[in-house]
Design a protein around this motif. Structure first.
Motif, PDB file in Angstrom:
ATOM      1  N   TYR A  26       0.843  -1.203   0.000  1.00  0.00           N
ATOM      2  CA  TYR A  26       0.000   0.000   0.000  1.00  0.00           C
ATOM      3  C   TYR A  26       0.869   1.241   0.000  1.00  0.00           C
ATOM      4  O   TYR A  26       2.048   1.210   0.355  1.00  0.00           O
ATOM      5  N   MET A  27       0.252   2.362  -0.384  1.00  0.00           N
ATOM      6  CA  MET A  27       0.908   3.664  -0.341  1.00  0.00           C
ATOM      7  C   MET A  27      -0.099   4.743   0.021  1.00  0.00           C
ATOM      8  O   MET A  27      -1.277   4.645  -0.327  1.00  0.00           O
ATOM      9  N   ARG A  28       0.395   5.756   0.704  1.00  0.00           N
ATOM     10  CA  ARG A  28      -0.427   6.932   1.003  1.00  0.00           C
ATOM     11  C   ARG A  28      -0.647   7.735  -0.276  1.00  0.00           C
ATOM     12  O   ARG A  28       0.271   7.907  -1.074  1.00  0.00           O
ATOM     13  N   GLU A  62      -2.186  11.485  -1.447  1.00  0.00           N
ATOM     14  CA  GLU A  62      -2.744  12.773  -1.054  1.00  0.00           C
ATOM     15  C   GLU A  62      -2.790  13.759  -2.215  1.00  0.00           C
ATOM     16  O   GLU A  62      -3.057  14.944  -2.013  1.00  0.00           O
ATOM     17  N   SER A  63      -2.524  13.268  -3.420  1.00  0.00           N
ATOM     18  CA  SER A  63      -2.570  14.137  -4.600  1.00  0.00           C
ATOM     19  C   SER A  63      -2.618  13.263  -5.841  1.00  0.00           C
ATOM     20  O   SER A  63      -2.420  12.043  -5.784  1.00  0.00           O
ATOM     21  N   ASP A  64      -2.871  13.897  -6.993  1.00  0.00           N
ATOM     22  CA  ASP A  64      -2.847  13.156  -8.254  1.00  0.00           C
ATOM     23  C   ASP A  64      -1.462  12.569  -8.512  1.00  0.00           C
ATOM     24  O   ASP A  64      -1.325  11.472  -9.051  1.00  0.00           O
ATOM     25  N   GLU A  65      -0.425  13.311  -8.121  1.00  0.00           N
ATOM     26  CA  GLU A  65       0.945  12.830  -8.313  1.00  0.00           C
ATOM     27  C   GLU A  65       1.216  11.594  -7.449  1.00  0.00           C
ATOM     28  O   GLU A  65       1.843  10.632  -7.904  1.00  0.00           O
ATOM     29  N   ASP A  66       0.723  11.619  -6.203  1.00  0.00           N
ATOM     30  CA  ASP A  66       0.859  10.447  -5.326  1.00  0.00           C
ATOM     31  C   ASP A  66       0.157   9.236  -5.935  1.00  0.00           C
ATOM     32  O   ASP A  66       0.664   8.112  -5.879  1.00  0.00           O
ATOM     33  N   PHE A  67      -1.022   9.476  -6.493  1.00  0.00           N
ATOM     34  CA  PHE A  67      -1.799   8.392  -7.082  1.00  0.00           C
ATOM     35  C   PHE A  67      -1.033   7.769  -8.244  1.00  0.00           C
ATOM     36  O   PHE A  67      -0.953   6.537  -8.379  1.00  0.00           O
ATOM     37  N   GLU A 125       2.258   3.130 -10.128  1.00  0.00           N
ATOM     38  CA  GLU A 125       3.502   2.633 -10.703  1.00  0.00           C
ATOM     39  C   GLU A 125       4.186   1.641  -9.759  1.00  0.00           C
ATOM     40  O   GLU A 125       4.663   0.586 -10.190  1.00  0.00           O
ATOM     41  N   ARG A 126       4.225   1.958  -8.474  1.00  0.00           N
ATOM     42  CA  ARG A 126       4.972   1.133  -7.525  1.00  0.00           C
ATOM     43  C   ARG A 126       4.179  -0.085  -7.051  1.00  0.00           C
ATOM     44  O   ARG A 126       4.729  -1.170  -6.939  1.00  0.00           O
ATOM     45  N   VAL A 127       2.900   0.101  -6.752  1.00  0.00           N
ATOM     46  CA  VAL A 127       2.081  -1.012  -6.257  1.00  0.00           C
ATOM     47  C   VAL A 127       1.535  -1.830  -7.414  1.00  0.00           C
ATOM     48  O   VAL A 127       1.421  -3.050  -7.335  1.00  0.00           O
ATOM     49  N   PRO A 139      -3.937  -5.176 -10.451  1.00  0.00           N
ATOM     50  CA  PRO A 139      -5.129  -4.518  -9.920  1.00  0.00           C
ATOM     51  C   PRO A 139      -4.899  -4.006  -8.502  1.00  0.00           C
ATOM     52  O   PRO A 139      -4.005  -4.449  -7.794  1.00  0.00           O
ATOM     53  N   GLY A 140      -5.723  -3.024  -8.157  1.00  0.00           N
ATOM     54  CA  GLY A 140      -5.624  -2.440  -6.833  1.00  0.00           C
ATOM     55  C   GLY A 140      -6.929  -1.762  -6.463  1.00  0.00           C
ATOM     56  O   GLY A 140      -7.915  -1.816  -7.209  1.00  0.00           O
ATOM     57  N   ILE A 141      -6.921  -1.116  -5.323  1.00  0.00           N
ATOM     58  CA  ILE A 141      -8.128  -0.443  -4.871  1.00  0.00           C
ATOM     59  C   ILE A 141      -7.730   0.852  -4.166  1.00  0.00           C
ATOM     60  O   ILE A 141      -6.833   0.871  -3.322  1.00  0.00           O
ATOM     61  N   LEU A 142      -8.355   1.949  -4.570  1.00  0.00           N
ATOM     62  CA  LEU A 142      -8.146   3.254  -3.955  1.00  0.00           C
ATOM     63  C   LEU A 142      -9.239   3.441  -2.910  1.00  0.00           C
ATOM     64  O   LEU A 142     -10.426   3.311  -3.207  1.00  0.00           O
ATOM     65  N   LYS A 143      -8.831   3.732  -1.662  1.00  0.00           N
ATOM     66  CA  LYS A 143      -9.791   3.908  -0.581  1.00  0.00           C
ATOM     67  C   LYS A 143      -9.535   5.235   0.125  1.00  0.00           C
ATOM     68  O   LYS A 143      -8.383   5.635   0.298  1.00  0.00           O
ATOM     69  N   THR A 144     -10.599   5.888   0.531  1.00  0.00           N
ATOM     70  CA  THR A 144     -10.413   7.040   1.393  1.00  0.00           C
ATOM     71  C   THR A 144      -9.803   6.557   2.709  1.00  0.00           C
ATOM     72  O   THR A 144     -10.149   5.482   3.196  1.00  0.00           O
TER      73      THR A 144
END
Length: 358
Positions: free
Chosen positions: A125-127, A129-134, A139-141, A144-149
């Protein structure tokens, strides 16, 4: 609650929250001879019908919270998203459990780092907090994945599943702190539910195999199957360590994925849990009664499973309108309807537990 002397019958338990978990906690408390007062903002507070009194006031209403607390001998909560500011308005001596458990459970990032320090394995997982973080997380994780608040998600809300890099192009950062997790290749989902008394005694129920749809629990089944049973002991050890590290009092739930590499931690709930509803009929002592016992300083009851086969299923939305037909089934199904006024799509309206000895 710093005083471990058991609360005498007639004492008053305060419950923060007005949902079905509060309702079932109140019913268990009344059975043991306690008074119950609830507190929650105005709404469809189904717990109110099982309480002796109920405050319908906002979480920021410090005067109402003070008046509520003044009538209580101990205070607990029925869901983990009670604002910490509201809990801070309750005198520490009245709180059954350490508010740190709420602080950790309310933020998925805090939650994962906390259990990782205790030796639990989590999905990558990764934190965010911005479009750049996303973009970096994708790229790193990977997918498939899941974005959660990071906060406030429940029953699949505040979550976006991303199956591929192409799908990710249609998802935008929602503008508040999030966590991006790689999806876990699991064989089963299960939960560890324990009760911890004020004296540190811990009792653990058997784990059920849980099935979710769209992030919401559909059913919990016992026995959980060989895959889960092979990993339960390791998961229970993490749950014990978590409860002890928090000096928690009451029922605590940790959810896991059973994978080829062992149990992977998913989420924590410092409260009674949907996947433990089967314990009402299926265990020597229900999760609700043991939570009340724990916060009142009473001895914990046994958690042994009473049947060889147990199947608990949620009743959702308009299915509740015809739920009484379940009572005609053979095998004495145990129907619980929560008394909610509006049967909305995706809303938990009740549950049914079927038990058998074969």
């Amino acid at each position: 609650m710093t005083d471990k002397t058991p609360l005498s019958p007639g004492s008053t338990i305060g419950i923060l929250g007005g949902g079905q978990l509060g309702r079932m906690l109140a019913m268990a408390a009344v059975q043991l001879g306690y008074r119950v007062i609830g507190y929650a903002p105005a709404g469809d507070n189904v717990a109110a019908s099982a309480c002796d009194d109920f405050f319908e006031n906002g979480w920021s209403d410090t005067a109402a919270l003070s008046a509520f607390a003044s009538q209580c001998d101990v205070v607990t909560w029925e869901f983990e998203n009670v604002p910490l500011s509201a809990v801070d308005a309750i005198p520490d001596a009245l709180l059954a459990a350490n508010p740190k458990s709420l602080q950790i459970a309310q933020d998925r990032l805090n939650e994962k780092s906390f259990v990782e320090e205790l030796g639990a394995k989590c999905a990558p997982y990764m934190r965010v907090e911005s479009d750049e973080d996303f973009a970096r997380a994708l790229e790193r994780v990977g997918t498939p994945g899941i974005l959660k608040t990071a906060r406030d998600g429940y029953d699949g809300k505040g979550q976006w599943r991303i199956g591929s890099a192409h799908e990710a192009e249609g998802v935008r950062f929602p503008g508040r702190p999030c966590i991006y997790e790689g999806l876990v290749n699991f064989e089963s989902e299960f939960s560890v539910i324990l009760a911890r008394g004020a004296d540190g005694t811990i009792r653990i129920w058997d784990s059920s195999a849980n099935t979710h749809d769209g992030g919401m629990l559909v059913k919990s089944v016992i026995p959980a199957g060989a895959v889960v049973e092979a990993q339960v002991e390791a998961a229970q050890n993490i749950a014990r360590q978590t409860a002890n590290a928090l000096q928690y009092v009451g029922v605590l739930t940790l959810e896991f994925f059973a994978t080829r590499d062992g149990p992977v931690f998913n989420e924590m709930a410092p409260r009674v849990h949907n996947s433990g509803h089967w314990t009402i009929e299926g265990a020597a002592t229900s999760q609700f009664e043991n939570h009340i016992r724990a916060i009142c300083g009473l001895p914990l009851g046994g958690t042994e499973t009473r049947f060889t086969s147990i199947d608990m299923r949620n009743i959702v939305g308009e299915d509740a309108l015809s739920a009484h037909a379940i009572l005609a089934e053979e095998g004495e199904p145990h129907l619980h309807l929560y008394g909610k006024r509006e049967a909305r799509e995706g809303r938990k309206m009740g549950h049914v537990t079927r038990v058998a000895h074969d």
